[in-house]
Design a protein around this motif. Sequence first.
Motif, PDB file in Angstrom:
ATOM      1  N   LEU A   1      59.434 -60.202  -3.903  1.00  0.00           N
ATOM      2  CA  LEU A   1      59.521 -59.219  -2.822  1.00  0.00           C
ATOM      3  C   LEU A   1      60.123 -59.800  -1.547  1.00  0.00           C
ATOM      4  N   MET A   2      60.175 -61.124  -1.438  1.00  0.00           N
ATOM      5  CA  MET A   2      60.800 -61.747  -0.269  1.00  0.00           C
ATOM      6  C   MET A   2      62.291 -61.444  -0.207  1.00  0.00           C
ATOM      7  N   ASN A   3      62.861 -61.057  -1.337  1.00  0.00           N
ATOM      8  CA  ASN A   3      64.284 -60.697  -1.378  1.00  0.00           C
ATOM      9  C   ASN A   3      64.530 -59.263  -0.936  1.00  0.00           C
ATOM     10  N   GLY A   4      63.473 -58.501  -0.702  1.00  0.00           N
ATOM     11  CA  GLY A   4      63.593 -57.118  -0.272  1.00  0.00           C
ATOM     12  C   GLY A   4      62.785 -56.201  -1.163  1.00  0.00           C
ATOM     13  N   PRO A   5      62.716 -54.923  -0.796  1.00  0.00           N
ATOM     14  CA  PRO A   5      61.920 -53.955  -1.555  1.00  0.00           C
ATOM     15  C   PRO A   5      62.354 -53.885  -3.020  1.00  0.00           C
ATOM     16  N   CYS A   6      61.360 -53.765  -3.910  1.00  0.00           N
ATOM     17  CA  CYS A   6      61.616 -53.722  -5.355  1.00  0.00           C
ATOM     18  C   CYS A   6      60.715 -52.691  -6.022  1.00  0.00           C
ATOM     19  N   THR A   7      61.210 -52.145  -7.113  1.00  0.00           N
ATOM     20  CA  THR A   7      60.371 -51.296  -7.962  1.00  0.00           C
ATOM     21  C   THR A   7      59.579 -52.208  -8.898  1.00  0.00           C
ATOM     22  N   VAL A   8      58.589 -51.639  -9.563  1.00  0.00           N
ATOM     23  CA  VAL A   8      57.803 -52.395 -10.535  1.00  0.00           C
ATOM     24  C   VAL A   8      58.722 -52.979 -11.604  1.00  0.00           C
ATOM     25  N   ASN A   9      59.683 -52.192 -12.067  1.00  0.00           N
ATOM     26  CA  ASN A   9      60.571 -52.670 -13.130  1.00  0.00           C
ATOM     27  C   ASN A   9      61.380 -53.891 -12.705  1.00  0.00           C
ATOM     28  N   ILE A  10      61.826 -53.911 -11.470  1.00  0.00           N
ATOM     29  CA  ILE A  10      62.568 -55.079 -10.967  1.00  0.00           C
ATOM     30  C   ILE A  10      61.656 -56.297 -10.926  1.00  0.00           C
ATOM     31  N   VAL A  11      60.418 -56.098 -10.465  1.00  0.00           N
ATOM     32  CA  VAL A  11      59.462 -57.208 -10.401  1.00  0.00           C
ATOM     33  C   VAL A  11      59.159 -57.716 -11.808  1.00  0.00           C
ATOM     34  N   VAL A  12      58.974 -56.793 -12.750  1.00  0.00           N
ATOM     35  CA  VAL A  12      58.698 -57.162 -14.152  1.00  0.00           C
ATOM     36  C   VAL A  12      59.790 -58.087 -14.679  1.00  0.00           C
ATOM     37  N   LYS A  13      61.046 -57.714 -14.464  1.00  0.00           N
ATOM     38  CA  LYS A  13      62.165 -58.532 -14.941  1.00  0.00           C
ATOM     39  C   LYS A  13      62.196 -59.894 -14.269  1.00  0.00           C
ATOM     40  N   SER A  14      61.859 -59.927 -12.997  1.00  0.00           N
ATOM     41  CA  SER A  14      61.920 -61.171 -12.239  1.00  0.00           C
ATOM     42  C   SER A  14      60.809 -62.151 -12.625  1.00  0.00           C
ATOM     43  N   VAL A  15      59.591 -61.650 -12.737  1.00  0.00           N
ATOM     44  CA  VAL A  15      58.453 -62.549 -12.981  1.00  0.00           C
ATOM     45  C   VAL A  15      58.110 -62.692 -14.461  1.00  0.00           C
TER      46      VAL A  15
ATOM     47  N   ASP B   1      46.421 -56.031   1.785  1.00  0.00           N
ATOM     48  CA  ASP B   1      47.358 -55.667   2.862  1.00  0.00           C
ATOM     49  C   ASP B   1      48.590 -56.569   2.914  1.00  0.00           C
ATOM     50  N   LEU B   2      48.883 -57.247   1.810  1.00  0.00           N
ATOM     51  CA  LEU B   2      50.050 -58.123   1.784  1.00  0.00           C
ATOM     52  C   LEU B   2      51.305 -57.390   1.350  1.00  0.00           C
ATOM     53  N   VAL B   3      51.120 -56.219   0.736  1.00  0.00           N
ATOM     54  CA  VAL B   3      52.231 -55.442   0.200  1.00  0.00           C
ATOM     55  C   VAL B   3      52.045 -53.983   0.601  1.00  0.00           C
ATOM     56  N   THR B   4      53.150 -53.320   0.876  1.00  0.00           N
ATOM     57  CA  THR B   4      53.137 -51.875   1.121  1.00  0.00           C
ATOM     58  C   THR B   4      54.001 -51.209   0.056  1.00  0.00           C
ATOM     59  N   ASP B   5      53.824 -49.915  -0.078  1.00  0.00           N
ATOM     60  CA  ASP B   5      54.675 -49.181  -1.012  1.00  0.00           C
ATOM     61  C   ASP B   5      55.211 -47.930  -0.349  1.00  0.00           C
ATOM     62  N   GLU B   6      56.376 -47.511  -0.828  1.00  0.00           N
ATOM     63  CA  GLU B   6      57.036 -46.325  -0.285  1.00  0.00           C
ATOM     64  C   GLU B   6      57.738 -45.601  -1.425  1.00  0.00           C
ATOM     65  N   ARG B   7      57.449 -44.330  -1.530  1.00  0.00           N
ATOM     66  CA  ARG B   7      58.023 -43.524  -2.609  1.00  0.00           C
ATOM     67  C   ARG B   7      59.381 -42.973  -2.182  1.00  0.00           C
ATOM     68  N   HIS B   8      60.350 -43.111  -3.082  1.00  0.00           N
ATOM     69  CA  HIS B   8      61.683 -42.530  -2.921  1.00  0.00           C
ATOM     70  C   HIS B   8      61.948 -41.735  -4.185  1.00  0.00           C
ATOM     71  N   GLY B   9      61.700 -40.434  -4.136  1.00  0.00           N
ATOM     72  CA  GLY B   9      61.827 -39.610  -5.341  1.00  0.00           C
ATOM     73  C   GLY B   9      60.776 -40.029  -6.344  1.00  0.00           C
ATOM     74  N   GLN B  10      61.206 -40.388  -7.538  1.00  0.00           N
ATOM     75  CA  GLN B  10      60.265 -40.813  -8.566  1.00  0.00           C
ATOM     76  C   GLN B  10      59.992 -42.315  -8.538  1.00  0.00           C
ATOM     77  N   GLU B  11      60.750 -43.044  -7.770  1.00  0.00           N
ATOM     78  CA  GLU B  11      60.601 -44.502  -7.698  1.00  0.00           C
ATOM     79  C   GLU B  11      59.669 -44.894  -6.553  1.00  0.00           C
ATOM     80  N   VAL B  12      58.875 -45.921  -6.786  1.00  0.00           N
ATOM     81  CA  VAL B  12      58.036 -46.503  -5.740  1.00  0.00           C
ATOM     82  C   VAL B  12      58.566 -47.905  -5.474  1.00  0.00           C
TER      83      VAL B  12
END
Length: 99
Positions: free
Chosen positions: A27-41, A59-70
Amino acid sequence: MSELCNEIEKLGKGIGNANRYRVLETLMNGPCTVNIVVKSVKLSQPAVSQHLKVLKAADLVTDERHGQEVYYSINVTHMAKLLRKLAQGLGKEKKRGKR
Protein backbone atom coordinates in the motif's frame (compact mmCIF):
# COMPACT_ATOMS: atom_id res chain seq x y z
CA MET A 1 -3.43 3.18 30.38
CA SER A 2 -3.01 6.44 28.49
CA GLU A 3 -4.54 7.14 25.09
CA LEU A 4 -1.07 7.07 23.53
CA CYS A 5 -0.39 3.63 25.03
CA ASN A 6 -3.66 2.36 23.58
CA GLU A 7 -2.75 3.74 20.16
CA ILE A 8 0.74 2.21 20.29
CA GLU A 9 -0.82 -1.12 21.27
CA LYS A 10 -3.10 -0.95 18.21
CA LEU A 11 -0.10 -0.11 16.03
CA GLY A 12 1.76 -3.10 17.42
CA LYS A 13 -1.16 -5.42 16.69
CA GLY A 14 -1.39 -4.02 13.18
CA ILE A 15 2.23 -4.44 12.22
CA GLY A 16 2.98 -7.37 14.53
CA ASN A 17 2.56 -9.87 11.72
CA ALA A 18 4.95 -10.18 8.78
CA ASN A 19 2.12 -10.65 6.28
CA ARG A 20 0.34 -7.50 7.47
CA TYR A 21 3.59 -5.61 7.17
CA ARG A 22 3.92 -6.91 3.59
CA VAL A 23 0.37 -5.65 2.90
CA LEU A 24 1.38 -2.23 4.23
CA GLU A 25 4.50 -2.26 2.05
CA THR A 26 2.29 -2.88 -0.99
CA LEU A 27 0.00 0.00 0.00
CA MET A 28 3.01 2.32 0.29
CA ASN A 29 2.97 2.41 -3.51
CA GLY A 30 -0.54 3.89 -3.47
CA PRO A 31 -4.16 2.77 -3.17
CA CYS A 32 -4.81 -0.86 -4.14
CA THR A 33 -7.72 -3.25 -4.45
CA VAL A 34 -7.68 -6.57 -2.62
CA ASN A 35 -6.81 -8.32 -5.89
CA ILE A 36 -3.73 -6.15 -6.40
CA VAL A 37 -2.60 -6.84 -2.83
CA VAL A 38 -3.20 -10.58 -3.32
CA LYS A 39 -0.92 -10.62 -6.37
CA SER A 40 1.75 -8.59 -4.62
CA VAL A 41 1.94 -10.48 -1.32
CA LYS A 42 1.09 -13.91 -2.78
CA LEU A 43 -1.55 -14.78 -0.18
CA SER A 44 -5.11 -15.95 -0.70
CA GLN A 45 -7.87 -13.38 -1.09
CA PRO A 46 -9.53 -14.39 2.22
CA ALA A 47 -6.19 -14.06 4.03
CA VAL A 48 -5.53 -10.62 2.56
CA SER A 49 -9.07 -9.50 3.40
CA GLN A 50 -8.56 -10.62 7.00
CA HIS A 51 -5.23 -8.80 7.26
CA LEU A 52 -6.83 -5.64 5.82
CA LYS A 53 -9.61 -5.94 8.39
CA VAL A 54 -7.03 -6.01 11.22
CA LEU A 55 -5.10 -3.10 9.71
CA LYS A 56 -8.31 -1.12 9.36
CA ALA A 57 -9.27 -1.84 12.98
CA ALA A 58 -5.84 -0.51 13.99
CA ASP A 59 -6.54 2.68 11.96
CA LEU A 60 -3.49 1.96 9.80
CA VAL A 61 -5.52 1.53 6.62
CA THR A 62 -8.55 3.27 5.14
CA ASP A 63 -10.83 2.14 2.37
CA GLU A 64 -12.77 3.97 -0.31
CA ARG A 65 -15.33 2.53 -2.67
CA HIS A 66 -15.20 3.41 -6.37
CA GLY A 67 -18.14 1.67 -8.02
CA GLN A 68 -17.76 -2.02 -7.28
CA GLU A 69 -14.08 -1.75 -6.35
CA VAL A 70 -12.78 -0.94 -2.88
CA TYR A 71 -9.38 0.73 -2.73
CA TYR A 72 -7.27 0.44 0.40
CA SER A 73 -4.72 3.07 1.40
CA ILE A 74 -2.35 3.71 4.25
CA ASN A 75 -3.93 6.06 6.77
CA VAL A 76 -1.15 8.62 6.54
CA THR A 77 -2.99 11.18 8.67
CA HIS A 78 -3.39 8.78 11.59
CA MET A 79 0.18 7.51 11.34
CA ALA A 80 1.61 11.03 11.25
CA LYS A 81 -0.45 12.05 14.31
CA LEU A 82 0.63 8.91 16.15
CA LEU A 83 4.31 9.49 15.39
CA ARG A 84 3.99 13.14 16.46
CA LYS A 85 2.38 12.11 19.78
CA LEU A 86 5.05 9.48 20.32
CA ALA A 87 7.82 11.99 19.64
CA GLN A 88 6.23 14.49 22.04
CA GLY A 89 5.93 11.78 24.69
CA LEU A 90 9.57 10.83 24.26
CA GLY A 91 10.54 14.50 24.52
CA LYS A 92 8.73 14.76 27.86
CA GLU A 93 10.51 11.63 29.13
CA LYS A 94 13.88 13.04 28.07
CA LYS A 95 13.20 16.29 29.97
CA ARG A 96 12.19 14.35 33.11
CA GLY A 97 15.44 12.41 32.97
CA LYS A 98 17.53 15.62 33.02
CA ARG A 99 16.21 16.84 36.40
